[in-house]
Design a protein around this motif. Structure first.
Motif, short mmCIF file in Angstrom:
data_model
loop_
_atom_site.label_atom_id
_atom_site.label_comp_id
_atom_site.label_asym_id
_atom_site.label_seq_id
_atom_site.Cartn_x
_atom_site.Cartn_y
_atom_site.Cartn_z
N UNK A 58 0.86 -1.19 0.00
CA UNK A 58 0.00 0.00 0.00
C UNK A 58 0.89 1.23 0.00
N UNK A 59 0.65 2.13 0.96
CA UNK A 59 1.47 3.35 1.04
C UNK A 59 2.68 3.16 1.95
N UNK A 60 2.78 1.99 2.59
CA UNK A 60 3.88 1.74 3.54
C UNK A 60 4.87 0.74 2.97
N UNK A 61 5.89 0.43 3.78
CA UNK A 61 6.88 -0.59 3.42
C UNK A 61 6.78 -1.74 4.40
N UNK A 62 6.74 -2.97 3.86
CA UNK A 62 6.64 -4.15 4.72
C UNK A 62 7.99 -4.86 4.77
N UNK A 63 8.38 -5.23 6.00
CA UNK A 63 9.66 -5.92 6.16
C UNK A 63 9.45 -7.42 6.01
N UNK A 64 10.37 -8.06 5.23
CA UNK A 64 10.30 -9.51 5.01
C UNK A 64 11.70 -10.07 5.05
N UNK A 65 11.81 -11.33 5.37
CA UNK A 65 13.14 -11.97 5.32
C UNK A 65 13.35 -12.57 3.94
N UNK A 66 14.51 -12.27 3.38
CA UNK A 66 14.85 -12.76 2.04
C UNK A 66 16.14 -13.57 2.09
N UNK A 67 16.18 -14.58 1.23
CA UNK A 67 17.43 -15.31 1.05
C UNK A 67 18.40 -14.43 0.26
N UNK A 68 19.65 -14.87 0.16
CA UNK A 68 20.70 -14.11 -0.52
C UNK A 68 20.29 -13.76 -1.95
N UNK A 69 20.45 -12.51 -2.39
CA UNK A 69 20.06 -12.14 -3.76
C UNK A 69 21.00 -12.72 -4.81
N UNK A 70 20.46 -12.93 -6.01
CA UNK A 70 21.31 -13.36 -7.14
C UNK A 70 22.22 -12.22 -7.58
#
Length: 363
Positions: A58-70
């Protein structure tokens, strides 16, 4: 399997800088079938190979856990200030495959480019500030700019013009406040410039002097061209677009942040110079951009995109004023070139995916 692209940027307590562009970048990645997220140095947990990344919600930012980026796109706009102290040590770790290498400040880049005989004709005289140099440059050019090595958006630039035995000073502070004054002697000018540098510098930032150019293609206004060159999905440099920026009356710069207006380049240049000369100027701008990025990559390694601020003087001569490795693209929105703006957002992602696919093909 979806490719994962991290975007390294500065995150403050209240959120991200340039949130509109970053939001579109994440969304464009999603449309292209990639997983794109934002993160800052403090969000990385190396031991677990995990990142606390952010995506729009929406208008905010949601924090998520991500694995290592390519792969990681470095969009971090660094200034030598305490709040950015984590960036350089973090970037030197080389934990990730980056789509773009680190760059340097404006004065160092000028020093590298001036050594190339093919580029010298496009570069205005640029020297470190001292009183003697200022006196010499004002005698040679009558118009000189004082600029910070890490400035952006036209901030902290002071224009000094010698006119009828007096000195006119125009500038904008870090907070975009306008400054305008007349001084009688060169000694007063030097004292004012030194006070300006002391107040305006960020951390240990330095200032330099640059030859002023006759860029008033519109009377009493500063005019320049913004050119965006980017690598595409095949790893080739190409011109995404070009626009003309016209500054407010008596402004020292043309930047859109400071109230400048954006106009389509070709129609503006045709009106001022005629069809044939306008086409030559545009072609020269493209040529110098491609030659310059080739030279930059020889020195700094692979890069991804650059915004060129080009001066076109009253005689139609083209000059390189500034080169920005993390450019904005709002000029296309201002000109209502929405397709071009969408291309400008998408190209860094296309290039990042090209690099990942190329690596995978080799392995």
């Amino acid at each position: 399997m979806r490719k994962r692209i991290g975007v390294l940027t500065y995150r403050r307590e209240s959120g991200f800088v340039e949130p509109g562009y970053l939001r579109r970048l994440v969304e464009a990645g999603r449309e292209m079938g990639a997983e794109v997220f934002l993160f800052s140095p403090q969000d990385v947990h190396f031991e677990e190979k995990r990142i606390n990344g952010y995506v729009p919600d929406g208008t905010k930012w949601r924090r998520k856990r991500f694995a290592w980026p390519d792969i990681v796109i470095d969009r971090y706009r660094y200034y030598p200030l305490p709040k950015h102290s984590a960036y350089l040590p973090f970037r030197k770790q080389n934990w990730f495959r980056y789509a773009n290498n680190r760059f340097s400040n404006k004065y160092v880049v000028h020093q590298i480019l001036i050594q190339d005989p093919q580029l010298q004709r496009w570069l205005p005289e640029t020297l470190p500030y001292d009183r003697k140099t200022l006196a010499t440059m004002l005698a040679d050019h009558r118009l000189v700019y004082l600029k910070p090595t890490n400035g952006t958006g036209g901030r902290s630039i002071l224009r000094v013009e010698k006119r009828a035995g007096r000195y006119l000073l125009h500038g904008r502070t870090k907070q975009q406040a306008k400054s305008c004054e007349k001084l009688a002697t060169l000694t007063e000018v030097c004292e004012r410039l030194e006070h300006w540098m002391k107040n305006e510098k960020s951390g240990n930032e330095q200032f330099f002097l640059q030859q002023g150019l006759q860029l008033s293609l519109v009377p009493k206004r500063t005019v320049d061209a913004r050119l965006l060159v980017q690598k595409d999905g095949k790893g080739q440099w190409c011109l995404t677009g070009m626009g003309i920026r016209v500054g407010p009356i008596q402004s020292s710069t043309s930047n859109l942040h400071g109230g400048g207006t954006a106009l389509p380049a070709v129609s503006f240049l045709v009106k001022r110079f005629g069809q044939e000369m306008a086409e030559r100027i545009v072609q020269e701008c493209k040529e110098l951009a491609i030659k310059t990025v080739t030279r930059i990559e020889e020195h700094f390694g692979l890069m991804m995109e650059f915004g060129f601020d080009l001066g076109i003087d009253v005689n139609g001569k083209v000059w390189i004023i500034e080169i920005n490795p993390k450019p904005g693209r709002e000029i296309f929105k201002q000109m209502r070139q929405h397709k071009r703006y969408a291309t400008a957002v998408r190209r860094p992602l296309e290039y990042a995916l090209y690099l990942v696919n190329k690596d995978n093909a080799v392995n």
